[in-house]
Design an enzyme around this catalytic site. Structure first.
Site, PDB file in Angstrom:
ATOM      1  N   CYS A  62      -8.709   1.178  10.180  1.00 57.33           N
ATOM      2  CA  CYS A  62      -9.061   1.647   8.837  1.00 57.33           C
ATOM      3  C   CYS A  62      -7.950   2.454   8.197  1.00 57.33           C
ATOM      4  CB  CYS A  62     -10.336   2.468   8.882  1.00 57.33           C
ATOM      5  SG  CYS A  62     -11.744   1.461   9.321  1.00 57.33           S
ATOM      6  N   HIS A  63      -7.483   3.483   8.880  1.00 63.41           N
ATOM      7  CA  HIS A  63      -6.494   4.354   8.260  1.00 63.41           C
ATOM      8  C   HIS A  63      -5.325   4.654   9.184  1.00 63.41           C
ATOM      9  CE1 HIS A  63     -10.425   5.008   6.384  1.00 63.41           C
ATOM     10  NE2 HIS A  63      -9.732   4.831   5.301  1.00 63.41           N
TER      11      HIS A  63
END
Lengths: 184, 439
Positions: free
Chosen positions: A148-149
């Protein structure tokens, strides 16, 4: 009864100087209504907290023979993924070697597993950034990589790079035998 | 402009009703006779478009709720049933899903129009703040609606967004658990999101009522930003703007229909057609397009709490905008310098949206190697987001406050009619010098 002489005694409410029984009733009624509203608000708020059956979620038992060396099995525990990883000697060595490295959430590898069970790493599989499930073996430390990040965890589940603030959480668990663990 | 009613009941029944419930008077005063500046351009039609879209969303949403099952085991299948088996279910669901995008598209245009023409300035601050409240409610509604199909993006989007609150110190975790109703996003979460997704549109409709009320006290702003001075400057809302808005609505509905009928999934994400699996996160998790700029701001900050605060701050700063802009000239038509910064701001928002849809560590210019600075490569979408996010905040917190004090605006016309009736060059030069019109 009704023959009160007007102007004989000034109405205390007009002057506002003399607290009377009527003021008391106004205040008491207001406080009672506010108290009742607050008492009713709390159940309406608290109903959103985890219900009894949700809290009663049982702990799980897991047979470790299902996990091959160098592999990981993901099971669901309390609605979240649980990583059960059978680490290789190389992965353990890499984690121990980095114990002294500068880290965001410093923890020695020994604090991440049960004594004498260095090969078994049991972690809550949600990224401490925003709860995504990190992918096994990804990232430059060979631990996990969060898609995701971009948080990178090492082979001890410690945060090494990216936005996540903490290491992957170690849940409460115990070895029932050499091949069986109870989580929760 | 408000308060003075020109309605005269014509029939006996109207007179009778007017004494008891002056509803015809209200309709006449707000939608028929309402004096509206005569120079409104097509950027002003988006209010009407938004009202229509809210209506579409409520009607299609109520129909969908008749067939949808809010349970983790049935939600995905019930949505597929709507698509395959329910009569015209495909149409209603595609209208609802694409309607949300069209609604947000229209609201963004409405907001940019507002920024350009300075509509948020006195005496329309409350009108602007109510608009910001509507926008917040819309975002909450859109987010919860996206969770309901319970696909992979639904589930993991819900996980990421609810985890944002966990970044708050001390109370964060308790609030997250309270929102979830458990230890993870699960059935209780889905149930409450469905309930709130049903409620919020009606709250939006309520705030829209206040928004229109607050609009009708000072009346519409207009492209010149000059106050209405006389009756000469206005036309009645009907037929002038009912027709103009109606034409714009028809055009907008064509755009809407082109998505619904020709490309209904282009704005969505393929992963949301995979049933939710809490054990596997999709490789590339992205929100819907309308959240991408804020998502980019979130990712631009290399700290969890900092990112969350920046993201909410990006919306929060809008609420105080009327007090940040120091210029007394409303319309940027007469603020050439501000106009330039405004267009850069629009570009910054688009760049943020573009970055929000990319993998943060991917290079902006492929093949170009650079160096790492503050946790990220300089040639990465993280850094592009940082530059754009910095401009986003600078626009509100530095440029608008300072520019109003130092710029010299162009001459502002005496009235709305003046630039039409006379050539702009013939405007008295003294108009610039008058202190109340200088920035």
């Amino acid at each position: 009864m009704a023959d009160t002489v007007v102007g004989d005694r000034p109405d205390p409410h007009v002057s506002g100087e003399d607290p009377s029984r009527r003021d008391f009733i106004h205040i008491a009624a207001g406080v009672a209504a506010a108290g009742a509203a607050a008492a009713l608000a709390w159940p309406l708020i608290d109903q959103m907290n985890p219900a009894g059956d949700t809290l009663a979620l049982a702990s799980i038992e897991f047979d470790l023979t299902k996990v091959a060396k160098g592999q990981q099995v993901t099971v669901k525990w309390r609605g979240k993924p649980l990583f059960i990883r059978n680490r290789t000697e190389k992965e353990i060595a890499a984690a121990v070697k980095d114990d002294g490295a500068s880290m965001r959430d410093p923890q020695p590898d020994a604090a991440r597993h049960k004594p004498g069970k260095a090969e078994w790493l049991i972690l809550v599989g949600t990224c401490t950034h925003l709860g995504c499930v990190p992918t096994f073996g990804g990232g430059e430390y060979g631990g996990w990589f969060c898609p995701c990040h971009g948080s990178v965890y090492d082979t001890s589940g410690r945060i090494r790079k990216g936005p996540a603030p903490l290491n992957l959480a170690v849940p409460e668990y115990a070895f029932l035998s050499d091949t069986k663990v109870k989580v929760g | 402009m408000s308060g003075h009613s020109t309605y005269e009941p014509k029939t006996g029944f109207e007179r009778w009703l007017d004494m008891r419930l002056p509803i015809i008077r209200m309709a006449q005063d707000t939608a028929i006779n309402f004096p509206t500046p005569k120079n409104l351009n097509y950027w002003w039609t988006f209010g009407g478009i938004l009202a229509v879209m809210l209506g579409f969303q409520i009607v299609t949403g109520i129909v969908l709720a008749m067939h949808y099952v809010p349970h983790v085991d049935h939600a995905f299948a019930s949505v597929e049933r709507i698509m395959r088996d329910v009569n015209y279910g495909w149409l209603i669901r595609y209208m609802h899903a694409n309607g949300a995008s069209m609604f947000l598209l229209a609201v963004y245009i409405h907001m940019f129009r507002n920024l350009y023409y300075g509509s948020y300035k006195a005496p329309r601050e409350v009108l602007w703040i109510l608009g910001c409240v509507i926008y917040l409610l819309m975002m909450a509604t859109a987010f919860m609606g996206y969770v309901l199909p319970w696909g992979q993006m639904s589930f993991h989007g819900a996980v990421v967004i609810t985890n944002l609150i966990g970044a708050l110190p001390v109370i964060g975790d308790s609030i997250t658990t309270w929102l979830w109703g458990g230890f993870a996003v699960d059935n209780p979460t889905l149930n409450r999101f469905f309930s709130l997704h049903f409620l919020l549109p009606f709250m939006i409709a309520g705030v829209v009522g206040l928004h229109i009320w607050a609009l009708h006290v000072p009346g519409n702003n207009n492209p010149t930003g000059v106050n209405v001075k006389s009756k000469e400057d206005t036309v009645p809302f009907h037929p002038y703007y009912t027709v103009k808005d109606g034409f714009a609505i028809a055009l907008f509905l064509i755009l809407y229909a082109s998505f619904v009928f020709y490309n209904p999934n282009v704005l969505g994400h393929a992963d949301n057609y995979i049933p939710a699996n809490p054990l596997v996160t999709p490789a590339h998790i992205v929100p819907e397009w309308y959240f991408l700029p804020f998502y980019a701001i979130l990712r631009a900050v290399p700290n969890k709490l900092g990112g969350v605060l920046a993201m909410f701050g990006a919306i929060g700063v809008l609420f105080v905008l009327p007090w940040l802009d120091t210029s007394k000239v409303r319309s940027m038509r007469y603020r050439p310098t501000a106009k330039l910064y405004f267009f850069i701001f629009v570009v910054a928002c688009l760049v943020l949206g573009y970055c929000g849809g990319k993998l943060p560590d991917d290079p902006v210019i492929p093949g170009l190697t650079s160096f790492t600075l503050i946790d990220a490569d300089l040639n990465s979408f993280v850094w592009l987001s940082r530059v754009a996010a910095l401009y986003y905040f600078a626009y509100f917190l530095v440029i608008l406050p300072v520019l109003g004090l130092i710029e010299t605006p162009l001459p502002v016309p005496e009235s709305i009619s003046a630039p039409v009736l006379s050539h702009p060059a013939s405007t008295p030069a003294g108009a610039v010098a008058s202190p109340e019109k200088r920035g």
